[in-house]
Design an enzyme around this catalytic site. Structure first.
Site, PDB file in Angstrom:
ATOM      1  N   LYS A 191      65.463  55.633 -12.218  1.00  0.00           N
ATOM      2  CA  LYS A 191      64.547  55.189 -11.153  1.00  0.00           C
ATOM      3  C   LYS A 191      64.324  56.290 -10.104  1.00  0.00           C
ATOM      4  O   LYS A 191      65.284  56.968  -9.725  1.00  0.00           O
ATOM      5  CB  LYS A 191      65.189  53.957 -10.484  1.00  0.00           C
ATOM      6  CG  LYS A 191      64.359  53.294  -9.429  1.00  0.00           C
ATOM      7  CD  LYS A 191      65.153  52.206  -8.704  1.00  0.00           C
ATOM      8  CE  LYS A 191      65.941  52.765  -7.560  1.00  0.00           C
ATOM      9  NZ  LYS A 191      66.359  51.801  -6.552  1.00  0.00           N
ATOM     10  N   LYS A 204      65.349  57.516  -3.238  1.00  0.00           N
ATOM     11  CA  LYS A 204      65.436  58.377  -2.065  1.00  0.00           C
ATOM     12  C   LYS A 204      66.816  59.013  -1.917  1.00  0.00           C
ATOM     13  O   LYS A 204      66.975  59.988  -1.220  1.00  0.00           O
ATOM     14  CB  LYS A 204      65.068  57.610  -0.804  1.00  0.00           C
ATOM     15  CG  LYS A 204      65.840  56.356  -0.555  1.00  0.00           C
ATOM     16  CD  LYS A 204      65.158  55.573   0.561  1.00  0.00           C
ATOM     17  CE  LYS A 204      65.486  54.106   0.494  1.00  0.00           C
ATOM     18  NZ  LYS A 204      64.528  53.275   1.169  1.00  0.00           N
ATOM     19  N   LYS A 252      77.939  51.265  -9.189  1.00  0.00           N
ATOM     20  CA  LYS A 252      78.554  52.177  -8.214  1.00  0.00           C
ATOM     21  C   LYS A 252      80.067  52.192  -8.378  1.00  0.00           C
ATOM     22  O   LYS A 252      80.707  53.238  -8.325  1.00  0.00           O
ATOM     23  CB  LYS A 252      78.207  51.738  -6.784  1.00  0.00           C
ATOM     24  CG  LYS A 252      76.868  52.245  -6.337  1.00  0.00           C
ATOM     25  CD  LYS A 252      76.775  52.382  -4.831  1.00  0.00           C
ATOM     26  CE  LYS A 252      75.413  52.980  -4.515  1.00  0.00           C
ATOM     27  NZ  LYS A 252      74.885  52.629  -3.240  1.00  0.00           N
TER      28      LYS A 252
HETATM   29  P1  AMP Z   1      65.065  50.426  -0.992  1.00  0.00           P
HETATM   30  O1  AMP Z   1      64.476  51.761  -0.713  1.00  0.00           O
HETATM   31  O2  AMP Z   1      66.193  50.462  -1.954  1.00  0.00           O
HETATM   32  O3  AMP Z   1      65.345  49.658   0.263  1.00  0.00           O
HETATM   33  O4  AMP Z   1      63.920  49.642  -1.740  1.00  0.00           O
HETATM   34  C1  AMP Z   1      62.839  49.060  -1.061  1.00  0.00           C
HETATM   35  C2  AMP Z   1      61.868  48.442  -2.021  1.00  0.00           C
HETATM   36  O5  AMP Z   1      61.251  49.447  -2.841  1.00  0.00           O
HETATM   37  C3  AMP Z   1      62.520  47.445  -2.973  1.00  0.00           C
HETATM   38  O6  AMP Z   1      61.633  46.371  -3.185  1.00  0.00           O
HETATM   39  C4  AMP Z   1      62.691  48.244  -4.239  1.00  0.00           C
HETATM   40  O7  AMP Z   1      62.723  47.436  -5.379  1.00  0.00           O
HETATM   41  C5  AMP Z   1      61.442  49.121  -4.211  1.00  0.00           C
HETATM   42  N1  AMP Z   1      61.652  50.369  -4.952  1.00  0.00           N
HETATM   43  C6  AMP Z   1      62.545  51.357  -4.667  1.00  0.00           C
HETATM   44  N2  AMP Z   1      62.476  52.365  -5.559  1.00  0.00           N
HETATM   45  C7  AMP Z   1      61.503  51.994  -6.439  1.00  0.00           C
HETATM   46  C8  AMP Z   1      60.955  52.625  -7.602  1.00  0.00           C
HETATM   47  N3  AMP Z   1      61.394  53.800  -8.040  1.00  0.00           N
HETATM   48  N4  AMP Z   1      59.972  51.972  -8.268  1.00  0.00           N
HETATM   49  C9  AMP Z   1      59.514  50.762  -7.836  1.00  0.00           C
HETATM   50  N5  AMP Z   1      59.991  50.136  -6.748  1.00  0.00           N
HETATM   51  C10 AMP Z   1      60.974  50.727  -6.052  1.00  0.00           C
END
Ligand code: AMP
Ligand code: TRP
Length: 328
Positions: A194, A197, A111
């Site tokens: 990746k 969101k 970032k």
């Molecule tokens: P976050 O939305 O960043 O809080 O991520 C929440 C959980 O979802 C974490 O364990 C991330 O590693 C997992 N995660 C988020 N995006 C992905 C993705 N594209 N593929 C696999 N796991 C994901």
């Protein structure tokens, strides 16, 4: 029986990546272990959030946890900001974390490299320490997360080792629990990136997307020109990603899927996947709609906060005592 902690931040709507990478393992682990699943709202505010959106998404995620199969009778489900011990332990751990360690965190480095550090908050910089506090507070042995969070679980472990050496055995050393396949679901429009969101566009499927939108997003996913449904991450990242998604939501193996679609073109394969996804997501959405504005959800979160506060307060008191923050 191990202790398990994990969380998802309400900085956007839940994605299929969150589901496959993290939530499927939450659901699996709850049967055998002592689980704490948290909506980590304090992590979301490391970047600017609209007040109303934050409030809405925090409850959306809690409701989606339940809709995806987390059972509040088996696991403790709660909101991070309702358990002040997270921020208390966060500070105590910040005083035992080196700036050099934080400088090595790739997520922050990326970032900072993109936009410079001027517009970034110090909370974003120190957030791995708050995450370490989340994990260490519950004596967690395993932390189910996707690929991108492995480095943050490692720093939690490093901090725990350092603290234990300095003050005596205090923290359990946590380990990452991740899928071999499915720990990184890729963007449908750019399968080298990746699914996330924050880039809420055609490349990212949201758990609450309308079935028509899901169809559209899958049908327009980027693939290669070969038209052979085969798993090959290097040369066919798009198709490999779609095969991974297909496999994870149906429990068919990649080999079984390659066999099933041996004579199919990409259009037929994508249509079958879109249909499967809709079949899989519709009951989740129905359950979400039932529970999202119910008293049941509030009761579950109240109870979860009570249980989490009990555990976490006791732990913080122990840590403060070790440090010498104690009057009597
Ligand atoms: P976050 O939305 O960043 O809080 O991520 C929440 C959980 O979802 C974490 O364990 C991330 O590693 C997992 N995660 C988020 N995006 C992905 C993705 N594209 N593929 C696999 N796991 C994901
Ligand atoms: N940092 C994680 C993410 O961005 C979310 C998170 C916060 C978390 N605290 C945690 C995950 C503790 C596992 C354990 O995805």
């Amino acid at each position: 029986m191990a202790n398990i902690f994990s969380g998802i931040k309400p900085s956007g709507d839940l994605t299929l990546g969150n589901y496959i990478g993290a939530i499927t393992n939450f659901v699996k682990l709850q049967d055998e272990h002592n689980c704490y699943f948290c909506v980590v709202d304090l992590h979301a505010i490391t970047v600017p959030q609209d007040r109303a959106d934050l409030k809405k998404r925090t409850k959306d995620i809690a409701a989606l946890y339940l809709a995806c199969g987390i059972d509040p009778k088996k696991a403790t489900v709660f909101i991070q900001s309702e358990v002040p011990a997270h921020t208390q332990l966060g500070w105590l751990l910040e005083c035992n974390t080196y700036i050099g360690e934080l400088n090595r965190m790739t997520q922050f480095k990326d970032k900072a490299q993109k936009n410079g550090t001027d517009g970034l908050t110090s909370g974003l910089y120190t957030y791995p320490v708050l995450m370490a506090a989340d994990i260490l507070l519950y004596d967690s042995n395993l932390v189910p997360v996707g690929d991108d969070q492995k480095q943050h679980v490692e720093i939690a472990r490093d901090i725990a080792v350092r603290f234990n050496n300095k003050y005596g055995e205090t923290f359990i050393l946590p380990e990452t629990y991740a899928h071999k396949v499915g720990a990184r679901i890729m963007d449908l429009q750019d399968p080298t990136k990746k699914m996330s969101k924050s880039d809420n566009d055609k490349g990212c499927i949201l758990l609450l997307d309308d079935p028509k939108i899901i169809h559209k997003k899958i049908m327009s996913a980027i693939t290669d020109s070969e038209s052979i449904v085969k798993f090959d991450k290097e040369n066919k990242p798009g198709i490999s990603n779609l095969l991974t998604i297909y496999s994870k939501i149906t429990n068919l193996t990649i080999e079984e899927l390659e066999g099933k679609f041996v004579n199919a073109n990409y259009g037929e394969f994508k249509k079958a996947l879109a249909d499967e996804l809709v079949t899989f997501i519709t009951p989740i959405q129905n359950r979400f709609n039932e529970i999202r504005n119910s008293k049941e959800l509030d009761d579950i979160l109240d109870e979860g906060a009570m249980i989490a506060n009990q555990y976490a307060n006791r732990k913080v008191q122990k840590v403060m005592k070790k440090i010498g923050l104690i009057r009597k």
